[in-house]
Design a protein around this motif. Structure first.
Motif, PDB file in Angstrom:
ATOM      1  N   GLY A   1     -22.605  38.051  12.181  1.00  0.00           N
ATOM      2  CA  GLY A   1     -23.419  37.557  11.077  1.00  0.00           C
ATOM      3  C   GLY A   1     -22.677  36.734  10.038  1.00  0.00           C
TER       4      GLY A   1
ATOM      5  N   ASP B   1     -24.236  33.234   9.435  1.00  0.00           N
ATOM      6  CA  ASP B   1     -25.448  33.247   8.606  1.00  0.00           C
ATOM      7  C   ASP B   1     -25.096  33.300   7.123  1.00  0.00           C
ATOM      8  OD1 ASP B   1     -26.850  33.276  10.949  1.00  0.00           O
ATOM      9  OD2 ASP B   1     -27.847  35.188  10.604  1.00  0.00           O
TER      10      ASP B   1
ATOM     11  N   CYS C   1     -23.566  29.862   5.766  1.00  0.00           N
ATOM     12  CA  CYS C   1     -24.380  28.639   5.750  1.00  0.00           C
ATOM     13  C   CYS C   1     -24.931  28.365   4.352  1.00  0.00           C
ATOM     14  CB  CYS C   1     -25.529  28.761   6.746  1.00  0.00           C
ATOM     15  SG  CYS C   1     -26.608  27.302   6.755  1.00  0.00           S
TER      16      CYS C   1
ATOM     17  N   PRO D   1     -30.680  30.555   9.874  1.00  0.00           N
ATOM     18  CA  PRO D   1     -30.358  31.683  10.767  1.00  0.00           C
ATOM     19  C   PRO D   1     -29.461  31.203  11.910  1.00  0.00           C
ATOM     20  CG  PRO D   1     -32.553  30.869  11.258  1.00  0.00           C
ATOM     21  CD  PRO D   1     -32.057  30.062  10.085  1.00  0.00           C
TER      22      PRO D   1
ATOM     23  N   GLU E   1     -27.006  32.448  13.615  1.00  0.00           N
ATOM     24  CA  GLU E   1     -26.774  33.321  14.769  1.00  0.00           C
ATOM     25  C   GLU E   1     -27.919  33.214  15.783  1.00  0.00           C
ATOM     26  OE1 GLU E   1     -26.298  38.065  15.594  1.00  0.00           O
ATOM     27  OE2 GLU E   1     -25.344  37.264  13.778  1.00  0.00           O
TER      28      GLU E   1
ATOM     29  N   CYS F   1     -20.382  27.296   8.876  1.00  0.00           N
ATOM     30  CA  CYS F   1     -20.593  28.373   9.849  1.00  0.00           C
ATOM     31  C   CYS F   1     -19.466  28.399  10.868  1.00  0.00           C
ATOM     32  CB  CYS F   1     -21.952  28.206  10.540  1.00  0.00           C
ATOM     33  SG  CYS F   1     -22.174  26.623  11.390  1.00  0.00           S
TER      34      CYS F   1
END
Length: 286
Positions: free
Chosen positions: A237, A240, A243, A248, A250, A269
């Protein structure tokens, strides 16, 4: 006795091999550790450079703000003039054919302001229908530009300094309310709506770049994007959370690339991923 001596020699050889192995493997581990440290440092350096570029862009905003003005382009159209902001929007569209929305992630002054704000108030933005509001604003605005140009008999002159005497936006104290009004517009709502919420909701430049991105994809041109090796993802995660656009990541990476119109190619990310699953690439997007 001969057999015993042979066994002792075999054990000695085995011990020697174990010793050599013990000497080799720590070296390999050390090299791997050093490589990981260098990779982490490289990633951190890229994000530091990106944030520095955004900061410089924001500090220059008093000079450049009218070069992105949605009002000046209408005034210019009424006079039949292609003004600075018209040229900037056209360049953003053309750049996005290959670079997609990298301008937003690396050079946008308003983006720099919002990322500075996110260091203090970094809650994720809620997306959904909010990402479509900017198109509702953008379409009538572009139609009004076309209507003004038609009334003026078309664009007949190119004047990059139209409405910007000396090329400096804030060359008069009377312009300060406009500057602080725009800053407040991109700052205050994010306190309640989350990081870079105004990029999602009201940015009049984003649709130009989204259209350029779509054109580049339709032409099957190589484009800047974040690619992914989905099978290596461990589901931590971190992508996420890193970012700045609250995507989302992932979930999106399962398709092999981050294909979302709200992605700004900032690589935050990728630089947060502990397994190097994500990479900023220049290639055709699958």
């Amino acid at each position: 006795m001969a057999g015993r001596a042979s066994m002792e020699q075999g054990v000695a050889k085995g011990d020697g091999a174990t010793d050599r192995s013990a000497q080799v493997h720590p070296a390999r581990g050390t090299k791997a550790g050093e490589a990981r440290k260098k990779d982490r440092a490289r990633r951190q350096c890229r994000q530091h450079a990106r944030r520095m570029a955004l900061l410089v862009s924001f500090l220059l905003f008093p000079i450049t703000i009218f070069y992105f003005s949605p009002v000046l382009v209408i005034e210019g159209a009424l006079s039949g003039a292609v003004v600075a902001s018209t040229i900037v929007f056209a360049v953003q569209f053309l750049m996005a054919i290959v670079l997609r929305r990298a301008f937003c992630g690396w050079l946008c002054a308003a983006g720099g302001l919002q990322e500075l704000e996110a260091t203090a108030v970094g809650k994720p933005a809620k997306l959904g229908w909010r990402t479509r509001v900017k198109y509702v604003i953008w379409v009538p605005w572009v139609l009004s530009i076309a209507a003004c140009a038609w009334v003026a008999g078309g664009f007949t002159v190119v004047d990059p300094l139209y409405g910007i005497p000396g090329g400096v936006s804030m060359n008069n104290p009377l312009g300060l309310p406009i500057y602080f009004g725009i800053v407040a517009l991109f700052f205050v709502p994010n306190l309640f709506l989350g990081r870079r919420a105004m990029c999602h909701g009201i940015c009049w430049m984003a649709p130009f770049m989204v259209l350029g991105e779509k054109l580049g994809a339709a032409l099957r041109l190589p484009q800047l994007h974040v690619g992914a090796e989905a099978d290596r993802c461990i589901g931590c995660g971190k992508c996420d959370r890193a970012c700045p656009m609250s995507l989302p990541v992932e979930r999106l990476l399962r398709a092999g690339a981050i294909e979302d119109a709200e992605c700004i190619q900032c690589a935050a990310c990728a630089d947060a991923c502990p397994k190097d699953v994500l990479k900023l690439r220049m290639s055709r997007v699958r």
